[in-house]
Design a protein around this motif. Sequence first.
Motif, PDB file in Angstrom:
ATOM      1  N   SER A 427     -19.492  13.656 -21.033  1.00 20.69           N
ATOM      2  CA  SER A 427     -20.607  14.352 -20.368  1.00 20.69           C
ATOM      3  C   SER A 427     -21.194  13.498 -19.251  1.00 20.69           C
ATOM      4  N   ALA A 428     -21.172  12.164 -19.454  1.00 20.69           N
ATOM      5  CA  ALA A 428     -21.699  11.258 -18.431  1.00 20.69           C
ATOM      6  C   ALA A 428     -20.677  10.981 -17.340  1.00 20.69           C
ATOM      7  N   ASN A 429     -19.406  10.988 -17.705  1.00 20.96           N
ATOM      8  CA  ASN A 429     -18.330  10.697 -16.752  1.00 20.96           C
ATOM      9  C   ASN A 429     -17.138  11.607 -17.043  1.00 20.96           C
ATOM     10  N   PRO A 430     -17.053  12.755 -16.374  1.00 20.81           N
ATOM     11  CA  PRO A 430     -15.975  13.719 -16.621  1.00 20.81           C
ATOM     12  C   PRO A 430     -14.570  13.149 -16.369  1.00 20.81           C
ATOM     13  N   SER A 431     -14.474  11.987 -15.753  1.00 17.22           N
ATOM     14  CA  SER A 431     -13.169  11.373 -15.501  1.00 17.22           C
ATOM     15  C   SER A 431     -12.799  10.309 -16.541  1.00 17.22           C
ATOM     16  N   ASP A 432     -13.572  10.250 -17.639  1.00 15.35           N
ATOM     17  CA  ASP A 432     -13.258   9.297 -18.709  1.00 15.35           C
ATOM     18  C   ASP A 432     -12.115   9.873 -19.553  1.00 15.35           C
ATOM     19  N   PHE A 433     -10.875   9.651 -19.125  1.00  9.82           N
ATOM     20  CA  PHE A 433      -9.721  10.286 -19.763  1.00  9.82           C
ATOM     21  C   PHE A 433      -9.375   9.688 -21.131  1.00  9.82           C
ATOM     22  N   VAL A 434      -9.814   8.468 -21.376  1.00 11.04           N
ATOM     23  CA  VAL A 434      -9.616   7.888 -22.720  1.00 11.04           C
ATOM     24  C   VAL A 434     -10.413   8.699 -23.735  1.00 11.04           C
ATOM     25  N   SER A 435     -11.669   9.004 -23.380  1.00  8.71           N
ATOM     26  CA  SER A 435     -12.509   9.813 -24.273  1.00  8.71           C
ATOM     27  C   SER A 435     -12.001  11.247 -24.365  1.00  8.71           C
ATOM     28  N   TRP A 436     -11.516  11.764 -23.274  1.00 10.61           N
ATOM     29  CA  TRP A 436     -10.932  13.110 -23.257  1.00 10.61           C
ATOM     30  C   TRP A 436      -9.793  13.210 -24.273  1.00 10.61           C
ATOM     31  N   TYR A 437      -8.908  12.254 -24.219  1.00  7.43           N
ATOM     32  CA  TYR A 437      -7.728  12.263 -25.085  1.00  7.43           C
ATOM     33  C   TYR A 437      -8.151  12.222 -26.556  1.00  7.43           C
ATOM     34  N   ARG A 438      -9.132  11.383 -26.850  1.00  7.05           N
ATOM     35  CA  ARG A 438      -9.630  11.264 -28.223  1.00  7.05           C
ATOM     36  C   ARG A 438     -10.204  12.590 -28.710  1.00  7.05           C
TER      37      ARG A 438
END
Length: 665
Positions: A427-438
């Motif tokens: 939510s703070a950084n839509p480009s945080d793909f590590v968190s996306w994957y999780r």
Amino acid sequence: MAKKYVLKKTSRDTSRIPIVDESKFTINYQTQLNLSQYEAVKALEGVYLVIAGAGTGKTRTLVYRVARMVEMGIDPKSILLLTFTRKAAKEMLNRAAMLLDSRCSRINGGTFHSFANITLRRNAKHIGLEQNFTILDQGDSQDVISLIRGQLKLGEQKRRFPNKSTINKVLSLSTNTGRLVSEILETDYPHFSIYKEQFAQIKELYEKYKFQNNLLDYDDLLIYLRKFLTSPSAATKAFLSDIKFIMIDEYQDTNMLQADIVKALAAINPNVMVVGDDSQSIYSFRGADFKNIIQFPNLFEGTEIIKLEENFRSTQPILNLANKIIERSIEKYSKELYTRKIDGELPVIISATNENMQSRFIVERILEMREEGIALEEIAVLFRSSYMSFDLEIELNKANVPYVKIGGMKFIETAHVKDILAFLRISANPSDFVSWYRVLLLHEGIGPKKAQMVLDQVSHGVFSIKHAPTKQIADQFGAKIYNLFKLLNELHVKQTNPMEKAEKAYSYYEPIFLTKYDDFNKRRKDLEILLNMTNNYSTVDSFLDDMALDPPTDSVVDVDPTSNENERLTLSTIHSAKGLEWHSVFIIHAVDGFFPSSQSLANLDSLEEERRLMYVASTRAKENLYICYPMNIFDRHQGLTLSKPSRFIEGIPDDIAEEWLLEEE
């Protein structure tokens, strides 16, 4: 008239115990030990229970006893010393060898399980075992259970069935305590009590599988050892005849099986010395039975009790508090710890307005103590449960105080905490793909391949959480991914405070969380704490920054001794601190419902173990002891609630502990 010859009465056969002139010993045992220690060291034939209070030189006593027995001419191979860790056994025998000579290293010493393994290998045929049996470790046992679980198609139940780890834990606890599986399910896992029959089925198939494949798990080692020791065979008789003296360390930590083994070992030569402290029995969750040490005199008629009460660690004021805490125990061996270090500061009981003030006080006091010349590695902060240090960890990081955390998962490393943080990070950084994957992999039916497809679309700007999700997302990836985008869009766009965002993420995550973890009741507390912590922040960014700054990632083995940062504060659960000591100790969160825990309040045995836990924590301190509690606990449902200090420190007289009330400057 016949001549008379009078037979003299003898009380016992002493032929096997050499009569030695103690003046010819190389060690003067009497001058090296205090009276109680010497009494234990010179005790030989018969049964002895040594109640060794905290810091009273238990290991030293055992080491000197081993050396004296060898110096008397007793065959080292006829002495059996059982401990709970290989390290402890090795340390004792090495110290005895250094004290006397290498004969001491020939004593039979080890853990219950290692002794069982050696004994069973040599005597397998006498109890129907193949000599070349394979030992299953915990992971192996879980894999076998998983195989059986799959064969029975228990994963296809309409309601969730427990995973292999939980099943193994329940079966093992039943074996070690003698409690029925059904009873353990009802008390410890009530949400799985409907599966009593299935557990019985798994247990039966598990035992059959092991027998057919010549496999033994850790519990089987003890079961088969007991079977061999209690069998009427000539092999058993010969084996037991060779063991003349038995010594057991940390007897308060034994379970039902181990108590049976000790009894069986002494069937022919009842020369037994067990050493332990009933007041430090704190491992019931592992199957240890407090009653073993309490009822030991009933196990062996004529047991002589020796008490070690002179403490070599703490000042008398600290011991006065520890004595006061434990004197209220319902069932115990009465003892009064004392020391020659009569002077010292009174322990302090500190009330803080809230948890954060408690944390800030500890950091400030630690920095002051460091300036006074007390190194960080000589200071410890102890807590009942791992989550209780989370707020403190943030304050330590802010103050740049290096620390190592022992016991329990680190806050930032627990999977369920990582999951919630991942939602907030996206939510703070839509480009945080590590968190996306999780986050994507949390969803059932979404594997690595499908998750990567979603990430490709996000990275190319086809889909974005900056806008409300379109029907195209649902068409391409299904309703679950559509709902995920809907949540993340709300978290990203709506200008709400961190706590509201965390609440929303938790509401979405909760059904996943309940499905993913069998021990969700235990883990839920971590998430409650995490949500409460967000209340201290005005923005998500500031919260995430604090969580990311110098995260607590080090374990004891991770500490590099050559590091420039060669001193570290210790944070530890009390269970992990047993046997350790520090110059200064802080005990935090001494609040009723937290310590003692709320789960223990309805069960007298559990409540008494919590009292012993407070005693263990208090006796870790050498010079300074601080017990802290927040007067107000923040609950996200009820807001601030007034808390009560732990019943273990309530009503402590002023001459035993000072009271401090923290105030803002």
